[in-house]
Scaffold this active site. Structure first.
Site, PDB file in Angstrom:
ATOM      1  N   ASP A 109       0.985  -1.108   0.359  1.00  0.00           N
ATOM      2  CA  ASP A 109       0.053   0.563   0.231  1.00  0.00           C
ATOM      3  C   ASP A 109       1.134   1.156   0.175  1.00  0.00           C
ATOM      4  O   ASP A 109       1.263   1.622  -0.915  1.00  0.00           O
ATOM      5  CB  ASP A 109      -1.290   0.443   1.346  1.00  0.00           C
ATOM      6  CG  ASP A 109      -2.069   1.286   1.213  1.00  0.00           C
ATOM      7  OD1 ASP A 109      -2.722   2.050   0.423  1.00  0.00           O
ATOM      8  OD2 ASP A 109      -2.348   1.507   2.152  1.00  0.00           O
ATOM      9  N   THR A 113       6.251  -0.562   4.879  1.00  0.00           N
ATOM     10  CA  THR A 113       6.164  -1.981   5.720  1.00  0.00           C
ATOM     11  C   THR A 113       7.041  -2.033   5.105  1.00  0.00           C
ATOM     12  O   THR A 113       8.389  -3.219   5.797  1.00  0.00           O
ATOM     13  CB  THR A 113       5.239  -2.466   5.720  1.00  0.00           C
ATOM     14  OG1 THR A 113       3.800  -1.706   6.500  1.00  0.00           O
ATOM     15  CG2 THR A 113       5.305  -4.136   6.592  1.00  0.00           C
ATOM     16  N   LEU A 114       7.539  -2.619   4.032  1.00  0.00           N
ATOM     17  CA  LEU A 114       8.137  -3.156   2.744  1.00  0.00           C
ATOM     18  C   LEU A 114       9.361  -2.501   2.962  1.00  0.00           C
ATOM     19  O   LEU A 114      10.743  -2.946   3.042  1.00  0.00           O
ATOM     20  CB  LEU A 114       7.724  -3.045   1.197  1.00  0.00           C
ATOM     21  CG  LEU A 114       6.953  -4.309   0.229  1.00  0.00           C
ATOM     22  CD1 LEU A 114       6.970  -4.192  -0.653  1.00  0.00           C
ATOM     23  CD2 LEU A 114       8.159  -6.012   1.661  1.00  0.00           C
ATOM     24  N   LYS A 137      -0.941  -1.449  -4.904  1.00  0.00           N
ATOM     25  CA  LYS A 137      -2.168  -0.249  -4.690  1.00  0.00           C
ATOM     26  C   LYS A 137      -1.167   0.822  -5.158  1.00  0.00           C
ATOM     27  O   LYS A 137      -0.585   1.560  -4.177  1.00  0.00           O
ATOM     28  CB  LYS A 137      -2.612   0.057  -3.605  1.00  0.00           C
ATOM     29  CG  LYS A 137      -4.275  -0.712  -3.061  1.00  0.00           C
ATOM     30  CD  LYS A 137      -4.741   0.298  -2.291  1.00  0.00           C
ATOM     31  CE  LYS A 137      -5.302  -1.214  -1.351  1.00  0.00           C
ATOM     32  NZ  LYS A 137      -5.465  -0.436   0.215  1.00  0.00           N
ATOM     33  N   ARG A 171     -10.074 -13.035   6.110  1.00  0.00           N
ATOM     34  CA  ARG A 171      -9.470 -13.495   5.886  1.00  0.00           C
ATOM     35  C   ARG A 171      -9.029 -14.697   4.651  1.00  0.00           C
ATOM     36  O   ARG A 171      -8.334 -15.256   4.191  1.00  0.00           O
ATOM     37  CB  ARG A 171      -8.295 -13.654   6.779  1.00  0.00           C
ATOM     38  CG  ARG A 171      -6.935 -12.380   7.665  1.00  0.00           C
ATOM     39  CD  ARG A 171      -6.383 -12.593   8.015  1.00  0.00           C
ATOM     40  NE  ARG A 171      -5.754 -11.964   9.354  1.00  0.00           N
ATOM     41  CZ  ARG A 171      -5.208 -10.816   9.551  1.00  0.00           C
ATOM     42  NH1 ARG A 171      -4.638 -10.445   8.116  1.00  0.00           N
ATOM     43  NH2 ARG A 171      -4.988 -10.125  10.600  1.00  0.00           N
TER      44      ARG A 171
HETATM   45  P1  IMP Z   1       2.033  -0.351   3.503  1.00  0.00           P
HETATM   46  O1  IMP Z   1       0.855   0.794   3.914  1.00  0.00           O
HETATM   47  O2  IMP Z   1       2.731  -0.702   2.422  1.00  0.00           O
HETATM   48  O3  IMP Z   1       2.973  -0.842   4.533  1.00  0.00           O
HETATM   49  O4  IMP Z   1       1.204  -1.408   4.077  1.00  0.00           O
HETATM   50  C1  IMP Z   1       0.787  -1.550   5.202  1.00  0.00           C
HETATM   51  C2  IMP Z   1      -0.278  -3.110   6.023  1.00  0.00           C
HETATM   52  O5  IMP Z   1      -1.282  -2.437   5.407  1.00  0.00           O
HETATM   53  C3  IMP Z   1       0.104  -4.345   4.694  1.00  0.00           C
HETATM   54  O6  IMP Z   1       0.846  -5.362   5.075  1.00  0.00           O
HETATM   55  C4  IMP Z   1      -1.672  -4.741   4.710  1.00  0.00           C
HETATM   56  O7  IMP Z   1      -1.416  -5.806   6.252  1.00  0.00           O
HETATM   57  C5  IMP Z   1      -2.684  -3.117   5.622  1.00  0.00           C
HETATM   58  N1  IMP Z   1      -2.996  -2.823   3.752  1.00  0.00           N
HETATM   59  C6  IMP Z   1      -2.869  -2.006   3.570  1.00  0.00           C
HETATM   60  N2  IMP Z   1      -4.195  -1.751   2.591  1.00  0.00           N
HETATM   61  C7  IMP Z   1      -4.822  -2.368   2.734  1.00  0.00           C
HETATM   62  C8  IMP Z   1      -5.905  -2.985   2.345  1.00  0.00           C
HETATM   63  O8  IMP Z   1      -6.848  -2.600   1.220  1.00  0.00           O
HETATM   64  N3  IMP Z   1      -6.930  -4.809   2.987  1.00  0.00           N
HETATM   65  C9  IMP Z   1      -6.462  -4.728   3.923  1.00  0.00           C
HETATM   66  N4  IMP Z   1      -5.020  -4.622   4.421  1.00  0.00           N
HETATM   67  C10 IMP Z   1      -3.941  -3.387   3.863  1.00  0.00           C
HETATM   68 MG    MG Z   2      -5.047  -5.582   8.834  1.00  0.00          MG
END
Ligand code: IMP
Ligand code: MG
Length: 208
Positions: A109, A113-114, A137, A171
C-alpha cells in the site's frame, strides 16, 4: 452492514478478483519464481498475517527447492487507518545472511512496511532480495519500493479476503472484495436493527 465497535460499520462490496483469477495468477507467479531461482534454494519469507494464504498456495506450485520462514510485523493499523510506525512482533527463525530471499506479501500500500523490512534484511546481509506481492496499490505509494513479482494491481480501495483482513475478519474469503464503509447516515439509522440484518448478509457471504 456489520456491527463492530462503534464507528466501524462495513459492507462487503463488489468482488474485484475471483478465486479462479487468483489461482491462475498464483500459478504464473510460481512458474516465474521457479524459472528465476533454479539451483538457488531461496528463502521465501511470508509477511504475517496478510501473506499466509498466498504463501501456502504459491509454494505448492513452485518446483525448485526452497525454504519458508515467517515474520510478523505490526504497522499500527486499525481498520482503514494508515501508519508509518512498524514493529517486529515475531522474527525469523533462521539466519538469512548470504541467502537469496523473496518476501511474500499480501498487499503493498504505502510501501512503509516493505521499506522497513528491506532495510532490516539488507542489514542482515542477504545475498539478494526480491519482493512478491499478490496485490499492489501503486496510487497509494508514499515511499519507493521495488516490487519484482506482482499478482494484480488494485485501485485505492480497501480490500479484504485471501488473507487480508479488516479488524481480523474476512481473511477466509477465497476471493478479493472491496470493503465499503457505511455512510454516517446508515450508522445513524437504527444501528441495532440494521447491523443485525447486514451481519447476516456478511456472514452468508463469508460462508456461502
Ligand atoms: P503498507 O502501507 O504498504 O506499509 O502496508 C501495510 C499493511 O497494511 C499491509 O501489509 C496490509 O496488512 C495492510 N493493508 C494495506 N491496504 C490494505 C487493504 O486494502 N486491505 C487490507 N489490508 C491492507
Ligand atoms: Mg490488517
Amino acid at each position: 452492514m456489520e456491527s463492530g465497535r462503534k464507528g466501524s460499520f462495513v459492507h462487503i462490496g463488489r468482488v474485484l478478483i475471483t478465486q479462479e483469477e487468483i489461482d491462475s495468477r498464483v500459478r504464473e507467479l510460481a512458474d516465474q519464481i521457479s524459472a528465476d531461482y533454479a539451483d538457488r534454494n531461496p528463502v521465501l519469507i511470508s509477511l504475517l498475517k496478510g501473506g499466509f494464504i498466498f504463501l501456502a498456495d504459491l509454494v505448492r506450485h513452485i518446483t525448485v527447492p526452497h525454504e519458508v520462514d515467517f515474520i510478523a510485523v505490526h504497522s499500527y493499523q486499525d481498520g482503514f487507518a494508515r501508519s508509518e510506525r512498524i514493529e517486529i512482533l515475531n522474527d525469523l527463525k533462521r539466519s538469512v545472511s548470504g541467502r537469496d530471499v523473496i518476501i511474500i506479501d499480501g498487499i503493498v500500500d504505502t510501501g512503509h512496511t516493505l521499506s522497513f523490512l528491506e532495510q532490516m534484511l539488507e542489514d542482515r546481509r542477504v545475498a539478494s532480495l526480491r519482493v512478491c506481492a499478490l496485490l499492489d496499490k501503486p496510487s497509494c505509494r508514499e515511499i519507493t519500493v521495488p516490487v519484482d513479482y506482482i499478482g494484480f494491481k488494485v485501485p485505492d480501495v480497501f480490500v479484504v479476503g485471501y488473507g487480508l483482513d479488516f479488524k481480523e475478519r474476512y481473511r477466509n474469503l477465497s476471493y478479493i472484495a472491496e470493503l465499503i464503509p457505511a455512510t454516517a447516515l446508515e450508522e445513524a439509522a437504527e444501528p441495532a436493527t440494521a447491523s443485525r440484518n447486514k451481519e447476516r448478509t456478511a456472514s452468508a457471504k463469508q460462508n456461502p
